[in-house]
Design an enzyme around this catalytic site. Sequence first.
Site, short mmCIF file in Angstrom:
data_model
loop_
_atom_site.label_atom_id
_atom_site.label_comp_id
_atom_site.label_asym_id
_atom_site.label_seq_id
_atom_site.Cartn_x
_atom_site.Cartn_y
_atom_site.Cartn_z
N GLN A 40 0.81 -1.22 0.00
CA GLN A 40 0.00 0.00 0.00
C GLN A 40 0.84 1.28 0.00
O GLN A 40 0.33 2.34 -0.34
CB GLN A 40 -0.95 -0.02 1.21
CG GLN A 40 -1.99 -1.13 1.10
CD GLN A 40 -2.90 -1.20 2.31
OE1 GLN A 40 -2.54 -1.77 3.32
NE2 GLN A 40 -4.07 -0.62 2.22
N HIS A 60 -1.88 -4.82 -12.48
CA HIS A 60 -1.42 -4.67 -13.86
C HIS A 60 -2.33 -5.37 -14.87
O HIS A 60 -2.37 -5.00 -16.03
CB HIS A 60 0.01 -5.23 -14.02
CG HIS A 60 1.03 -4.42 -13.29
ND1 HIS A 60 2.34 -4.81 -13.14
CD2 HIS A 60 0.94 -3.24 -12.66
CE1 HIS A 60 3.00 -3.91 -12.43
NE2 HIS A 60 2.17 -2.95 -12.13
N ASP A 72 2.54 0.75 -8.07
CA ASP A 72 3.87 0.85 -8.69
C ASP A 72 4.72 1.92 -8.00
O ASP A 72 5.93 1.75 -7.83
CB ASP A 72 3.76 1.21 -10.19
CG ASP A 72 3.19 0.05 -11.00
OD1 ASP A 72 2.83 -0.98 -10.39
OD2 ASP A 72 3.09 0.19 -12.24
N ARG A 97 3.79 -0.18 13.07
CA ARG A 97 3.51 -1.51 12.49
C ARG A 97 3.58 -1.39 10.98
O ARG A 97 2.82 -0.63 10.38
CB ARG A 97 2.11 -1.98 12.94
CG ARG A 97 1.72 -3.27 12.29
CD ARG A 97 0.32 -3.75 12.63
NE ARG A 97 0.05 -4.89 11.77
CZ ARG A 97 -1.08 -5.11 11.11
NH1 ARG A 97 -2.11 -4.30 11.25
NH2 ARG A 97 -1.20 -6.16 10.32
N HIS A 142 1.22 -9.35 4.62
CA HIS A 142 0.07 -8.45 4.47
C HIS A 142 -0.39 -8.53 3.01
O HIS A 142 -0.35 -7.55 2.28
CB HIS A 142 0.45 -7.03 4.89
CG HIS A 142 -0.74 -6.18 5.31
ND1 HIS A 142 -0.84 -5.60 6.54
CD2 HIS A 142 -1.86 -5.84 4.65
CE1 HIS A 142 -1.97 -4.92 6.63
NE2 HIS A 142 -2.61 -5.04 5.48
N ASN A 186 -1.80 -10.99 8.40
CA ASN A 186 -2.82 -9.96 8.53
C ASN A 186 -4.13 -10.46 7.93
O ASN A 186 -4.20 -10.74 6.73
CB ASN A 186 -2.39 -8.69 7.80
CG ASN A 186 -3.42 -7.58 7.96
OD1 ASN A 186 -3.59 -7.07 9.05
ND2 ASN A 186 -4.13 -7.26 6.89
N GLU A 187 -5.14 -10.59 8.77
CA GLU A 187 -6.51 -10.84 8.34
C GLU A 187 -6.67 -12.01 7.36
O GLU A 187 -7.11 -11.81 6.22
CB GLU A 187 -7.10 -9.57 7.70
CG GLU A 187 -7.07 -8.36 8.61
CD GLU A 187 -7.85 -7.18 8.04
OE1 GLU A 187 -8.28 -7.24 6.88
OE2 GLU A 187 -8.04 -6.20 8.77
N ASN A 327 -7.99 -6.37 14.34
CA ASN A 327 -8.28 -5.23 13.45
C ASN A 327 -9.79 -5.01 13.48
O ASN A 327 -10.57 -5.96 13.28
CB ASN A 327 -7.88 -5.54 12.01
CG ASN A 327 -6.37 -5.52 11.81
OD1 ASN A 327 -5.61 -5.29 12.75
ND2 ASN A 327 -5.93 -5.79 10.59
N TYR A 329 -13.08 -2.30 12.28
CA TYR A 329 -13.51 -1.11 11.55
C TYR A 329 -14.97 -0.74 11.76
O TYR A 329 -15.28 0.43 11.87
CB TYR A 329 -13.21 -1.26 10.05
CG TYR A 329 -11.72 -1.09 9.79
CD1 TYR A 329 -11.18 0.18 9.59
CD2 TYR A 329 -10.86 -2.17 9.79
CE1 TYR A 329 -9.81 0.35 9.39
CE2 TYR A 329 -9.49 -2.01 9.60
CZ TYR A 329 -8.97 -0.75 9.40
OH TYR A 329 -7.64 -0.57 9.22
N GLU A 396 -5.22 -2.57 14.20
CA GLU A 396 -5.73 -1.60 13.21
C GLU A 396 -7.09 -1.08 13.64
O GLU A 396 -7.94 -1.88 14.07
CB GLU A 396 -5.94 -2.24 11.82
CG GLU A 396 -4.73 -2.33 10.96
CD GLU A 396 -5.02 -2.96 9.61
OE1 GLU A 396 -6.11 -2.74 9.04
OE2 GLU A 396 -4.14 -3.70 9.13
C1 GAL Z 1 -7.68 -3.72 6.55
C2 GAL Z 1 -6.34 -3.98 5.92
C3 GAL Z 1 -5.54 -2.74 5.68
C4 GAL Z 1 -6.38 -1.56 5.24
C5 GAL Z 1 -7.62 -1.43 6.08
C6 GAL Z 1 -8.52 -0.27 5.70
O1 GAL Z 1 -8.56 -4.77 6.29
O2 GAL Z 1 -5.58 -4.83 6.75
O3 GAL Z 1 -4.51 -3.05 4.79
O4 GAL Z 1 -6.60 -1.56 3.90
O5 GAL Z 1 -8.34 -2.61 6.06
O6 GAL Z 1 -9.62 -0.66 4.99
#
Ligand code: GAL
Length: 488
Positions: A40, A60, A72, A97, A142, A186-187, A327, A329, A396
Amino acid sequence: MKTFQVLQLSLIFSIFVNLVQSQYLFPDDFKFGVASSAYQIEGAWNVNGKGMSIWDRITHTTDIVPDNATGDIACDSYHNWERDVEMVKETGVDFYRFSLAWTRIFPDGYISYVNQDGVDYYNNIINKLIENDIEPVITLYHWDLPQMFSPQGGWANPAIIDLFTYYAKKAFEFFGDRVKLWITFNEPKVFCQDFNLFMSAANEVYPSGVIDYMCTYHVLKAHAETYHIYNREFKATQKGRISLTLNFEWSEPGSDSPEDIAAAEQRRQFEFGLYANPIINFDYPKIVKDRIAERSKQQGFPESRLPQFTLAEKLRIRGTYDFLGLNHYSTWHVFAAAERDIAEISYESDMGTFRNQSNEWPTSGSDWNKVVPWGLRRILQWIKKTYRNPIVLITECGYPDQTGTLDDEPRQDFLRDYFNATLEAIHEDQVNVQAFTIWSLMDNLEWQQGYRIKFGLFHVDFEDEARTRTAKKSVAYVRSVVETRKTD
Ligand code: GAL
């Protein structure tokens, strides 16, 4: 006492409680961090010997990512790493991290050839962080699998277990003298249960409900082997900790009905328990095993589509965590749903249930990232209850917008609310949560959303060749929370 006096007293009491609540402090040993991942931010996708990863291929050769966006160049952190460390310093947090690009160190994925430039790159970052009193926290994987492994099925092929553990062992040898916190994966729920996306290329289809469980099975085994290698060969001298990071969106029952309450729990077990249970408790969660076995049987499969662990494997996987990486959200309302057609073979139909989000929950720059701080607190309570109060590191949590504005008050509000939810979980629920990591240090390539969604504490000017970074307002807020240990 007269009713009026009682009312007055209870008002004074509730004001007092509120005052006390908002003054919860983060404990002295609670750690704050900021996060990023290699694909990223790094760019330099083919520079100085780096090999190709599946994300190089995806961006790509497919149109999954809007605006033809690629990694890129991304934030060009390959060239801007010193500025990145300076930015972490400016936030005042304790750790950074970030992830290793497997193919920057081993261009083909195999450890037979080391690209010294990649090793130097990560050594530079690690050393600079330490010079600045910032702890490096490394994610080994990741999502950027070496492209070489993709035609053989990637994580669906058991060969990947050894290939990953060889790579992990080398990472411990190269960097483990200075890195004390490791995250294997990761996830996995994202890259396994959305397997098609990660393996996407013309003419290839990987059936859900079959291949994705193979991925789950191999990832859990690779994680456990890596944990054991670290424990056996490195822990005594390097004295670090290792685990993995799982994503968890909270599933709140959509109503008080027993069916919806059960549906929400079923969903939690399919989304989180699938990975957490074998590691922290024992084996896959019963409801997950039973549902997949039953549906597989009705569909005419000779055995469950979910590969089963032998007793030896269950024992080998159990306990392979020094903490639980989380993580988080957003949150959903979950409802019981009629069984899907038995002819439908997929993870989603195995999981059943359906979910939506309330229109009353505040929105952000991305459709589903609704701001629901109490969901985080429920998760922490649920983890405490389900897994006997393990150490939890929030690896996260963050807020997206579409503008990347420097005046990012909504992000500051989001952080305040989620910090407060964490404080309540610590002080009122006695949950063992010990760290909070903000996603993300800077705006970056948000996978299938390209550069349209921005999570950064720092703005990145993607029009500018230098990829100039500028602090958003929330940086000062984060710094003040870290310093004062309070959210206001
Ligand atoms: C997570 C992921 C991150 C980032 C984040 C925000 O699922 O681990 O790389 O993209 O979501 O959406």
